[in-house]
Write a protein that holds these residues in place. Structure first.
Motif, PDB file in Angstrom:
ATOM      1  N   GLN A  21       9.190 -26.164 -24.207  1.00  0.00           N
ATOM      2  CA  GLN A  21      10.483 -25.727 -24.726  1.00  0.00           C
ATOM      3  C   GLN A  21      11.109 -24.722 -23.766  1.00  0.00           C
ATOM      4  N   GLU A  22      10.298 -23.862 -23.172  1.00  0.00           N
ATOM      5  CA  GLU A  22      10.811 -22.862 -22.234  1.00  0.00           C
ATOM      6  C   GLU A  22      11.522 -23.529 -21.061  1.00  0.00           C
ATOM      7  N   LYS A  23      10.901 -24.563 -20.497  1.00  0.00           N
ATOM      8  CA  LYS A  23      11.459 -25.258 -19.328  1.00  0.00           C
ATOM      9  C   LYS A  23      12.772 -25.946 -19.688  1.00  0.00           C
ATOM     10  N   VAL A  24      12.782 -26.685 -20.788  1.00  0.00           N
ATOM     11  CA  VAL A  24      13.995 -27.408 -21.187  1.00  0.00           C
ATOM     12  C   VAL A  24      15.108 -26.420 -21.533  1.00  0.00           C
ATOM     13  N   ALA A  25      14.770 -25.381 -22.268  1.00  0.00           N
ATOM     14  CA  ALA A  25      15.771 -24.374 -22.634  1.00  0.00           C
ATOM     15  C   ALA A  25      16.374 -23.740 -21.385  1.00  0.00           C
ATOM     16  N   GLU A  26      15.526 -23.417 -20.426  1.00  0.00           N
ATOM     17  CA  GLU A  26      16.008 -22.825 -19.175  1.00  0.00           C
ATOM     18  C   GLU A  26      16.950 -23.788 -18.454  1.00  0.00           C
ATOM     19  N   GLU A  27      16.569 -25.057 -18.376  1.00  0.00           N
ATOM     20  CA  GLU A  27      17.383 -26.050 -17.672  1.00  0.00           C
ATOM     21  C   GLU A  27      18.703 -26.323 -18.393  1.00  0.00           C
ATOM     22  N   LEU A  28      18.723 -26.145 -19.721  1.00  0.00           N
ATOM     23  CA  LEU A  28      19.955 -26.327 -20.492  1.00  0.00           C
ATOM     24  C   LEU A  28      20.759 -25.025 -20.613  1.00  0.00           C
ATOM     25  N   ASN A  29      20.169 -23.934 -20.110  1.00  0.00           N
ATOM     26  CA  ASN A  29      20.804 -22.619 -20.170  1.00  0.00           C
ATOM     27  C   ASN A  29      21.033 -22.159 -21.613  1.00  0.00           C
ATOM     28  N   ILE A  30      20.005 -22.357 -22.432  1.00  0.00           N
ATOM     29  CA  ILE A  30      20.018 -21.874 -23.815  1.00  0.00           C
ATOM     30  C   ILE A  30      18.702 -21.138 -24.062  1.00  0.00           C
ATOM     31  N   SER A  31      18.619 -20.435 -25.175  1.00  0.00           N
ATOM     32  CA  SER A  31      17.375 -19.730 -25.489  1.00  0.00           C
ATOM     33  C   SER A  31      16.327 -20.712 -26.027  1.00  0.00           C
ATOM     34  N   LYS A  32      15.068 -20.334 -25.844  1.00  0.00           N
ATOM     35  CA  LYS A  32      13.987 -21.141 -26.390  1.00  0.00           C
ATOM     36  C   LYS A  32      14.096 -21.207 -27.908  1.00  0.00           C
ATOM     37  N   SER A  33      14.506 -20.091 -28.531  1.00  0.00           N
ATOM     38  CA  SER A  33      14.613 -20.083 -29.994  1.00  0.00           C
ATOM     39  C   SER A  33      15.705 -21.035 -30.476  1.00  0.00           C
ATOM     40  N   ALA A  34      16.800 -21.151 -29.735  1.00  0.00           N
ATOM     41  CA  ALA A  34      17.853 -22.109 -30.113  1.00  0.00           C
ATOM     42  C   ALA A  34      17.319 -23.532 -30.033  1.00  0.00           C
ATOM     43  N   LEU A  35      16.639 -23.857 -28.934  1.00  0.00           N
ATOM     44  CA  LEU A  35      16.064 -25.198 -28.794  1.00  0.00           C
ATOM     45  C   LEU A  35      15.070 -25.468 -29.919  1.00  0.00           C
ATOM     46  N   SER A  36      14.258 -24.484 -30.237  1.00  0.00           N
ATOM     47  CA  SER A  36      13.294 -24.633 -31.320  1.00  0.00           C
ATOM     48  C   SER A  36      13.987 -24.939 -32.646  1.00  0.00           C
ATOM     49  N   MET A  37      15.079 -24.244 -32.917  1.00  0.00           N
ATOM     50  CA  MET A  37      15.831 -24.485 -34.159  1.00  0.00           C
ATOM     51  C   MET A  37      16.383 -25.912 -34.199  1.00  0.00           C
ATOM     52  N   TYR A  38      16.861 -26.406 -33.071  1.00  0.00           N
ATOM     53  CA  TYR A  38      17.364 -27.786 -33.015  1.00  0.00           C
ATOM     54  C   TYR A  38      16.225 -28.773 -33.243  1.00  0.00           C
ATOM     55  N   GLU A  39      15.075 -28.502 -32.622  1.00  0.00           N
ATOM     56  CA  GLU A  39      13.926 -29.403 -32.748  1.00  0.00           C
ATOM     57  C   GLU A  39      13.296 -29.358 -34.137  1.00  0.00           C
ATOM     58  N   LEU A  40      13.538 -28.302 -34.877  1.00  0.00           N
ATOM     59  CA  LEU A  40      13.044 -28.204 -36.251  1.00  0.00           C
ATOM     60  C   LEU A  40      14.063 -28.709 -37.271  1.00  0.00           C
ATOM     61  N   GLY A  41      15.266 -29.044 -36.811  1.00  0.00           N
ATOM     62  CA  GLY A  41      16.312 -29.520 -37.714  1.00  0.00           C
ATOM     63  C   GLY A  41      16.955 -28.407 -38.522  1.00  0.00           C
ATOM     64  N   LYS A  42      16.815 -27.168 -38.063  1.00  0.00           N
ATOM     65  CA  LYS A  42      17.384 -26.029 -38.795  1.00  0.00           C
ATOM     66  C   LYS A  42      18.781 -25.684 -38.330  1.00  0.00           C
ATOM     67  N   ARG A  43      19.148 -26.152 -37.140  1.00  0.00           N
ATOM     68  CA  ARG A  43      20.495 -25.941 -36.608  1.00  0.00           C
ATOM     69  C   ARG A  43      20.917 -27.186 -35.860  1.00  0.00           C
ATOM     70  N   VAL A  44      22.234 -27.348 -35.719  1.00  0.00           N
ATOM     71  CA  VAL A  44      22.794 -28.455 -34.955  1.00  0.00           C
ATOM     72  C   VAL A  44      23.624 -27.838 -33.828  1.00  0.00           C
ATOM     73  N   PRO A  45      23.417 -28.293 -32.587  1.00  0.00           N
ATOM     74  CA  PRO A  45      24.184 -27.709 -31.491  1.00  0.00           C
ATOM     75  C   PRO A  45      25.680 -28.035 -31.591  1.00  0.00           C
ATOM     76  N   ARG A  46      26.490 -27.164 -31.032  1.00  0.00           N
ATOM     77  CA  ARG A  46      27.930 -27.415 -30.966  1.00  0.00           C
ATOM     78  C   ARG A  46      28.198 -28.532 -29.966  1.00  0.00           C
ATOM     79  N   ASP A  47      29.392 -29.089 -30.046  1.00  0.00           N
ATOM     80  CA  ASP A  47      29.724 -30.271 -29.241  1.00  0.00           C
ATOM     81  C   ASP A  47      29.497 -30.114 -27.730  1.00  0.00           C
ATOM     82  N   PRO A  48      29.910 -28.995 -27.102  1.00  0.00           N
ATOM     83  CA  PRO A  48      29.653 -28.894 -25.656  1.00  0.00           C
ATOM     84  C   PRO A  48      28.167 -28.956 -25.310  1.00  0.00           C
TER      85      PRO A  48
END
Length: 73
Positions: A21-48
């Protein structure tokens, strides 16, 4: 179209594969916690960010976020 958040979450985990998650989050320029929330289905990313994730994984936004079937190429 409605987003099936659990299907989205499962696809994001599957697409990440063996990368951390750290690597993907870094490459997407987002936090690891944001990626984790998306992968857990707790949040949905904005369109961009949906567009960046789609480009990063080489899959369509519709496939990842709207549960459409992937077309064979």
């Amino acid at each position: 179209m409605d987003i099936d958040v659990m299907a989205m979450a499962e696809k994001l985990v599957k697409l990440r594969g063996k990368k951390t998650q750290e690597k993907v989050a870094e490459e997407l320029n987002i936090s690891k916690s944001a990626l984790s929330m998306y992968e857990l289905g707790k949040r949905v990313p904005r369109d961009p960010l949906k567009a960046r994730i789609s480009k990063y994984y080489g899959k369509s936004i519709a496939y990842i976020f709207f549960n459409e079937k992937e077309h064979e190429k």
